[in-house]
Write a protein that holds these residues in place. Sequence first.
Motif, PDB file in Angstrom:
ATOM      1  N   PHE A   1       0.839  -1.202   0.000  1.00  0.00           N
ATOM      2  CA  PHE A   1       0.000   0.000   0.000  1.00  0.00           C
ATOM      3  C   PHE A   1       0.876   1.255   0.000  1.00  0.00           C
ATOM      4  O   PHE A   1       0.639   2.205  -0.744  1.00  0.00           O
ATOM      5  CB  PHE A   1      -0.915  -0.005   1.230  1.00  0.00           C
ATOM      6  CG  PHE A   1      -1.662   1.277   1.440  1.00  0.00           C
ATOM      7  CD1 PHE A   1      -2.821   1.559   0.731  1.00  0.00           C
ATOM      8  CD2 PHE A   1      -1.192   2.227   2.351  1.00  0.00           C
ATOM      9  CE1 PHE A   1      -3.499   2.741   0.932  1.00  0.00           C
ATOM     10  CE2 PHE A   1      -1.865   3.408   2.552  1.00  0.00           C
ATOM     11  CZ  PHE A   1      -3.029   3.664   1.837  1.00  0.00           C
ATOM     12  N   PHE A   2       1.921   1.246   0.820  1.00  0.00           N
ATOM     13  CA  PHE A   2       2.822   2.384   0.919  1.00  0.00           C
ATOM     14  C   PHE A   2       3.562   2.616  -0.408  1.00  0.00           C
ATOM     15  O   PHE A   2       3.703   3.742  -0.863  1.00  0.00           O
ATOM     16  CB  PHE A   2       3.825   2.158   2.064  1.00  0.00           C
ATOM     17  CG  PHE A   2       4.818   3.260   2.214  1.00  0.00           C
ATOM     18  CD1 PHE A   2       4.430   4.520   2.650  1.00  0.00           C
ATOM     19  CD2 PHE A   2       6.156   3.053   1.914  1.00  0.00           C
ATOM     20  CE1 PHE A   2       5.342   5.544   2.793  1.00  0.00           C
ATOM     21  CE2 PHE A   2       7.085   4.071   2.062  1.00  0.00           C
ATOM     22  CZ  PHE A   2       6.670   5.314   2.494  1.00  0.00           C
ATOM     23  N   ILE A   3       4.029   1.529  -1.030  1.00  0.00           N
ATOM     24  CA  ILE A   3       4.746   1.647  -2.304  1.00  0.00           C
ATOM     25  C   ILE A   3       3.846   2.233  -3.381  1.00  0.00           C
ATOM     26  O   ILE A   3       4.241   3.144  -4.114  1.00  0.00           O
ATOM     27  CB  ILE A   3       5.300   0.265  -2.737  1.00  0.00           C
ATOM     28  CG1 ILE A   3       6.429  -0.156  -1.798  1.00  0.00           C
ATOM     29  CG2 ILE A   3       5.788   0.293  -4.190  1.00  0.00           C
ATOM     30  CD1 ILE A   3       6.835  -1.609  -1.929  1.00  0.00           C
ATOM     31  N   VAL A   4       2.617   1.730  -3.480  1.00  0.00           N
ATOM     32  CA  VAL A   4       1.658   2.250  -4.464  1.00  0.00           C
ATOM     33  C   VAL A   4       1.381   3.722  -4.210  1.00  0.00           C
ATOM     34  O   VAL A   4       1.335   4.538  -5.135  1.00  0.00           O
ATOM     35  CB  VAL A   4       0.345   1.435  -4.426  1.00  0.00           C
ATOM     36  CG1 VAL A   4      -0.750   2.103  -5.242  1.00  0.00           C
ATOM     37  CG2 VAL A   4       0.593   0.019  -4.936  1.00  0.00           C
ATOM     38  N   TRP A   5       1.238   4.091  -2.952  1.00  0.00           N
ATOM     39  CA  TRP A   5       0.966   5.485  -2.580  1.00  0.00           C
ATOM     40  C   TRP A   5       2.107   6.386  -3.000  1.00  0.00           C
ATOM     41  O   TRP A   5       1.904   7.462  -3.554  1.00  0.00           O
ATOM     42  CB  TRP A   5       0.732   5.549  -1.072  1.00  0.00           C
ATOM     43  CG  TRP A   5       0.430   6.924  -0.566  1.00  0.00           C
ATOM     44  CD1 TRP A   5      -0.747   7.600  -0.648  1.00  0.00           C
ATOM     45  CD2 TRP A   5       1.347   7.802   0.101  1.00  0.00           C
ATOM     46  NE1 TRP A   5      -0.633   8.838  -0.059  1.00  0.00           N
ATOM     47  CE2 TRP A   5       0.647   8.995   0.402  1.00  0.00           C
ATOM     48  CE3 TRP A   5       2.682   7.692   0.484  1.00  0.00           C
ATOM     49  CZ2 TRP A   5       1.238  10.059   1.054  1.00  0.00           C
ATOM     50  CZ3 TRP A   5       3.267   8.756   1.147  1.00  0.00           C
ATOM     51  CH2 TRP A   5       2.546   9.915   1.422  1.00  0.00           C
ATOM     52  N   VAL A   6       3.363   5.937  -2.738  1.00  0.00           N
ATOM     53  CA  VAL A   6       4.547   6.725  -3.105  1.00  0.00           C
ATOM     54  C   VAL A   6       4.621   6.897  -4.621  1.00  0.00           C
ATOM     55  O   VAL A   6       4.884   7.997  -5.129  1.00  0.00           O
ATOM     56  CB  VAL A   6       5.842   6.071  -2.566  1.00  0.00           C
ATOM     57  CG1 VAL A   6       7.078   6.705  -3.182  1.00  0.00           C
ATOM     58  CG2 VAL A   6       5.885   6.181  -1.052  1.00  0.00           C
TER      59      VAL A   6
ATOM     60  N   LYS B   1       4.492  10.418  -6.753  1.00  0.00           N
ATOM     61  CA  LYS B   1       5.561  10.850  -7.658  1.00  0.00           C
ATOM     62  C   LYS B   1       5.021  11.164  -9.061  1.00  0.00           C
ATOM     63  O   LYS B   1       5.468  12.092  -9.714  1.00  0.00           O
ATOM     64  CB  LYS B   1       6.651   9.780  -7.735  1.00  0.00           C
ATOM     65  CG  LYS B   1       7.525   9.754  -6.504  1.00  0.00           C
ATOM     66  CD  LYS B   1       8.726   8.848  -6.668  1.00  0.00           C
ATOM     67  CE  LYS B   1       9.613   8.964  -5.427  1.00  0.00           C
ATOM     68  NZ  LYS B   1      10.809   8.123  -5.546  1.00  0.00           N
ATOM     69  N   ARG B   2       4.037  10.365  -9.488  1.00  0.00           N
ATOM     70  CA  ARG B   2       3.423  10.625 -10.802  1.00  0.00           C
ATOM     71  C   ARG B   2       2.718  11.971 -10.815  1.00  0.00           C
ATOM     72  O   ARG B   2       2.735  12.691 -11.816  1.00  0.00           O
ATOM     73  CB  ARG B   2       2.438   9.522 -11.144  1.00  0.00           C
ATOM     74  CG  ARG B   2       3.108   8.241 -11.628  1.00  0.00           C
ATOM     75  CD  ARG B   2       2.076   7.191 -11.956  1.00  0.00           C
ATOM     76  NE  ARG B   2       2.698   5.952 -12.367  1.00  0.00           N
ATOM     77  CZ  ARG B   2       2.050   4.820 -12.543  1.00  0.00           C
ATOM     78  NH1 ARG B   2       0.742   4.777 -12.332  1.00  0.00           N
ATOM     79  NH2 ARG B   2       2.688   3.736 -12.921  1.00  0.00           N
ATOM     80  N   GLN B   3       2.067  12.294  -9.690  1.00  0.00           N
ATOM     81  CA  GLN B   3       1.354  13.581  -9.607  1.00  0.00           C
ATOM     82  C   GLN B   3       2.345  14.720  -9.571  1.00  0.00           C
ATOM     83  O   GLN B   3       2.080  15.810 -10.039  1.00  0.00           O
ATOM     84  CB  GLN B   3       0.469  13.601  -8.363  1.00  0.00           C
ATOM     85  CG  GLN B   3      -0.719  12.651  -8.462  1.00  0.00           C
ATOM     86  CD  GLN B   3      -1.493  12.552  -7.168  1.00  0.00           C
ATOM     87  OE1 GLN B   3      -1.151  13.207  -6.179  1.00  0.00           O
ATOM     88  NE2 GLN B   3      -2.542  11.763  -7.140  1.00  0.00           N
TER      89      GLN B   3
END
Length: 198
Positions: free
Chosen positions: A187-192, A196-198
């Motif tokens: 979950f944390f990796i997906v959030w990071v 970064k994409r944003q």
Amino acid sequence: MLDWITNTITAFNYWGIALLMFLENIIPPIPSELIMPLAGFTVTQGKLVFWGVVVAGTVGSLLGALPWYYVSRRLGENRLKQWIDQYGKWLKLNSEDINKSQDWFMKYGAAVVLFGRLIPGIRTFISVPAGLQKMPFIEFIGYSLIGSLCWNLLLTYAGFVLGQNYGLVEKFLGPVAAVVLVGLALFFIVWVVQRKRQ
């Protein structure tokens, strides 16, 4: 410990379950891993109703999460650590436990309150960083409710299925906690990545 838990549930039924789960969230050595499976076993004996046990355990968990949340929110980190260093030995707590819970909260954000309710050893302390970071009360209660409900449902069902062998539940919790930790890391990796994409 087991005799005391058994006697409390036998004497007070749902109120006893709620009381034990309340204390479990305040005093770490009292294990929900014994309370809820034992309560699930009493369902097989026809003494209690399954959903009544789950609701009682969840209400107790929620009420037990509040004192640490409010104390941390009111005292702040420095005063709380001083208090813990002075009196924490009675609760098996020290300031290092506060640091660990803070690290978890800072690393994973508010969702750690949800997942923290599913991890033995972290469940009790997760209210502390939420209070220190002044997490909104409604958000805190919402995440705590979902996490506590899932945890209590799992443990009650395990006790119900295992019957008299409810004590085996503790042996199976290691893999469950590992799965939750891996899920939290993903979950944390997906959030990071999304940030970064944003």
